[in-house]
Design an enzyme around this catalytic site. Structure first.
Site, PDB file in Angstrom:
ATOM      1  N   GLU A 134       9.779   9.560 -16.003  1.00 31.16           N
ATOM      2  CA  GLU A 134       8.377   9.935 -16.224  1.00 31.16           C
ATOM      3  C   GLU A 134       7.935   9.584 -17.640  1.00 31.16           C
ATOM      4  O   GLU A 134       6.823   9.100 -17.864  1.00 31.16           O
ATOM      5  CB  GLU A 134       8.180  11.433 -15.974  1.00 31.16           C
ATOM      6  N   LYS A 153      16.188  22.133  -8.697  1.00 26.85           N
ATOM      7  CA  LYS A 153      15.495  20.908  -9.100  1.00 26.85           C
ATOM      8  C   LYS A 153      16.341  19.946  -9.921  1.00 26.85           C
ATOM      9  O   LYS A 153      17.172  20.349 -10.706  1.00 26.85           O
ATOM     10  CB  LYS A 153      14.251  21.273  -9.931  1.00 26.85           C
ATOM     11  N   SER A 212      15.279  22.536 -13.900  1.00 28.18           N
ATOM     12  CA  SER A 212      14.102  23.355 -14.150  1.00 28.18           C
ATOM     13  C   SER A 212      14.576  24.706 -14.657  1.00 28.18           C
ATOM     14  O   SER A 212      15.613  25.206 -14.238  1.00 28.18           O
ATOM     15  CB  SER A 212      13.321  23.537 -12.848  1.00 28.18           C
ATOM     16  N   HIS A 214       0.831  -1.216   0.000  1.00 28.75           N
ATOM     17  CA  HIS A 214       0.000   0.000   0.000  1.00 28.75           C
ATOM     18  C   HIS A 214       0.866   1.267   0.000  1.00 28.75           C
ATOM     19  O   HIS A 214       0.435   2.323   0.441  1.00 28.75           O
ATOM     20  CB  HIS A 214      -0.946   0.043   1.200  1.00 28.75           C
TER      21      HIS A 214
END
Ligand code: ARG
Length: 462
Positions: free
Chosen positions: A291, A284, A278, A157
């Site tokens: 992704e 970042k 970024s 979970h």
């Protein structure tokens, strides 16, 4: 102008829109290598059976070789008016060698031709992808051996469940990929029969030798039923199904990489080669490649669904609908291949943050099951009761704001008087993972042995 291949009974050529919907050359030119190989095999068989002369056969083979070089060098002009790769090659053959070219299409049809070409193409794609899957598996197994002792939380979970080792987690991915490899191998085995010689749908009256062409093209033998031979696209569907499952696996792996690279987890560091910054937030490091791998699975799954829908209502035998098998298959196989390559690069450079992993593994009462098991083993308690007692000890630790190993013996005895000092031997995360030596369990010795086993198997097969 009527079509030069079949224009006998036509007085005008097709509407521009007809060409737009009908022509497949823009994508099926990717079958050129297979189309020429299959034509050569067919031509040699026709000559061997005395259906065409040896001289014509020699001219055809030379012409086809010349076309292959033209296509390879980029000198070949593909024409949409000639619809597809089969007619583009044949028309060029006629330009190069004249009338003999017209004999190549004896005892075959574009229906068995395209089925043959595409089987050959998909077979090559499967071999390539299997090689990529296996080299990714090897990277993972080598990392697993190196990090067999690194402790991390195992989740259910996405909540911390029990400590596991990083190597064990990597080997779980290896198992998933091994099944993918097996599915591609199965698809390849069933695919490897030759449709060539089924002709349009009913076979041919010429005395052809289908065994000969099948062997020449590396097939196990000819397909048994000519109707099935020209109308079957199971081989694409099975390959796309294997691809969709594999892409789903890569997507799940990518998702874990995305989660693990967040500053909140900080379990791994991906190299600069596979992260981006970024344009506005200088701090970042975004896992864009992971992704994208997560998202690319959509294309592969989409291709499978597309072709299932194309095929689902088709009567036997060939229908032009089946021309729509190629674009989704090309896209899916290209995408999967790219994804596998990127994943291998990312995994090779990925470094675990052992400290953060261990700290996370120790948090969240992750050795509660070990405590319950100890109560069963040392005190002879039924597991259900042990579960309950452990639950009360967890609640107590939560109240005190500490972890299970930090509870004093008196604390523990206030819940269960029979608990002894020995309980602490199972509470640390190191003890926990080392104790899970059951078959397939996470104990570092298990992981090392399994990683070595995979490395040997993959290296000896390569
Ligand atoms: N380009 C066609 C395809 O990909 C080749 C077969 C065409 N056959 C026909 N009878 N129109 O399916």
């Amino acid at each position: 102008m009527a079509n030069e291949m079949w224009g006998g009974r036509f007085s005008t050529g097709p509407d521009a829109l007809m060409e737009e919907i009908n022509a497949s050359i823009d994508f099926d030119k990717r079958l050129a290598v297979q189309d020429i190989a299959a034509s050569k095999a067919h031509c040699e068989m026709l000559a061997a059976r005395g259906i065409i002369s040896e001289q014509d056969a020699a001219r055809i083979i030379d012409g086809l070789s010349a076309i292959a070089s033209e296509i390879e060098s980029g000198a070949f002009t593909f024409s949409r008016a000639l619809e597809d790769i089969h007619m583009n090659v044949e028309a060029r053959l006629a330009e190069l060698i004249g009338d003999a070219a017209g004999r190549l299409h004896t005892a075959r049809s574009r229906n068995d031709q395209v089925a043959t070409d595409f089987r050959l193409y998909v077979r090559d794609a499967i071999d390539h992808i299997r090689g990529q899957i296996r080299s990714l598996m090897l990277s993972l197994a080598e990392k697993a051996e190196r990090f067999a002792d690194v402790i991390m939380p195992g989740f259910t979970h996405l909540q911390v469940a029990q400590p596991v080792t990083f190597g064990h987690h990597l080997l779980a991915w290896v198992e998933m990929l091994a099944r993918d490899d097996g599915r591609f191998a199965d698809a390849r085995e069933r695919l490897n029969e030759s449709p060539l010689g089924a002709a349009a749908l009913a076979g041919t009256s010429f005395p052809i030798d289908r065994e000969m062409t099948a062997r020449a093209l590396g097939f196990n033998g000819p397909m048994r039923n000519s109707l099935d031979a020209v109308s079957d696209r199971d081989f694409v569907l099975e390959t796309l199904a294997a691809a969709a499952i594999c892409a789903t696996h890569l997507s799940r792996v990518a998702e874990e990489l995305v989660i693990w690279t967040t500053p909140q987890f900080d379990f791994i560091r991906l190299s600069d080669k596979f992260t981006t910054g970024s344009s506005i937030m200088p701090q970042k490091r975004n896992p864009d490649a992971a992704e994208l791998m997560r998202a690319k699975s959509g294309r592969v799954i989409g291709a499978l669904v597309t072709l299932l829908v194309v095929m689902k209502g088709l009567p036997l035998a060939y229908a032009k609908d089946m021309q729509e098998d190629k674009e989704p298959a090309f896209e899916a196989l290209d995408t999967l291949s790219l994804t596998l390559e990127v994943m291998r690069g990312m995994i090779a450079d990925m470094e675990p943050n052992a400290q953060a992993m261990r700290a996370a593994a120790a948090a969240g009462f992750s050795t509660a099951t070990d405590l319950a098991d100890w109560l069963v083993r040392a005190l002879g308690m039924p597991f259900r009761k042990a579960h309950h007692v452990t639950g009360r000890l967890v609640a107590l630790a939560e109240n005190r704001g500490c972890d299970l190993p930090d509870l004093t013996l008196d604390d523990m005895r206030s819940v269960e008087p029979a608990i002894s000092e020995d309980v602490y031997s199972v509470l640390g995360v190191e003890n926990s993972v080392a104790s899970r030596a059951s078959h397939g369990g996470t104990a570092p010795d298990n992981v090392r042995a399994m990683a070595r086993d995979w490395i040997e198997r993959l290296k000896s097969a390569a």
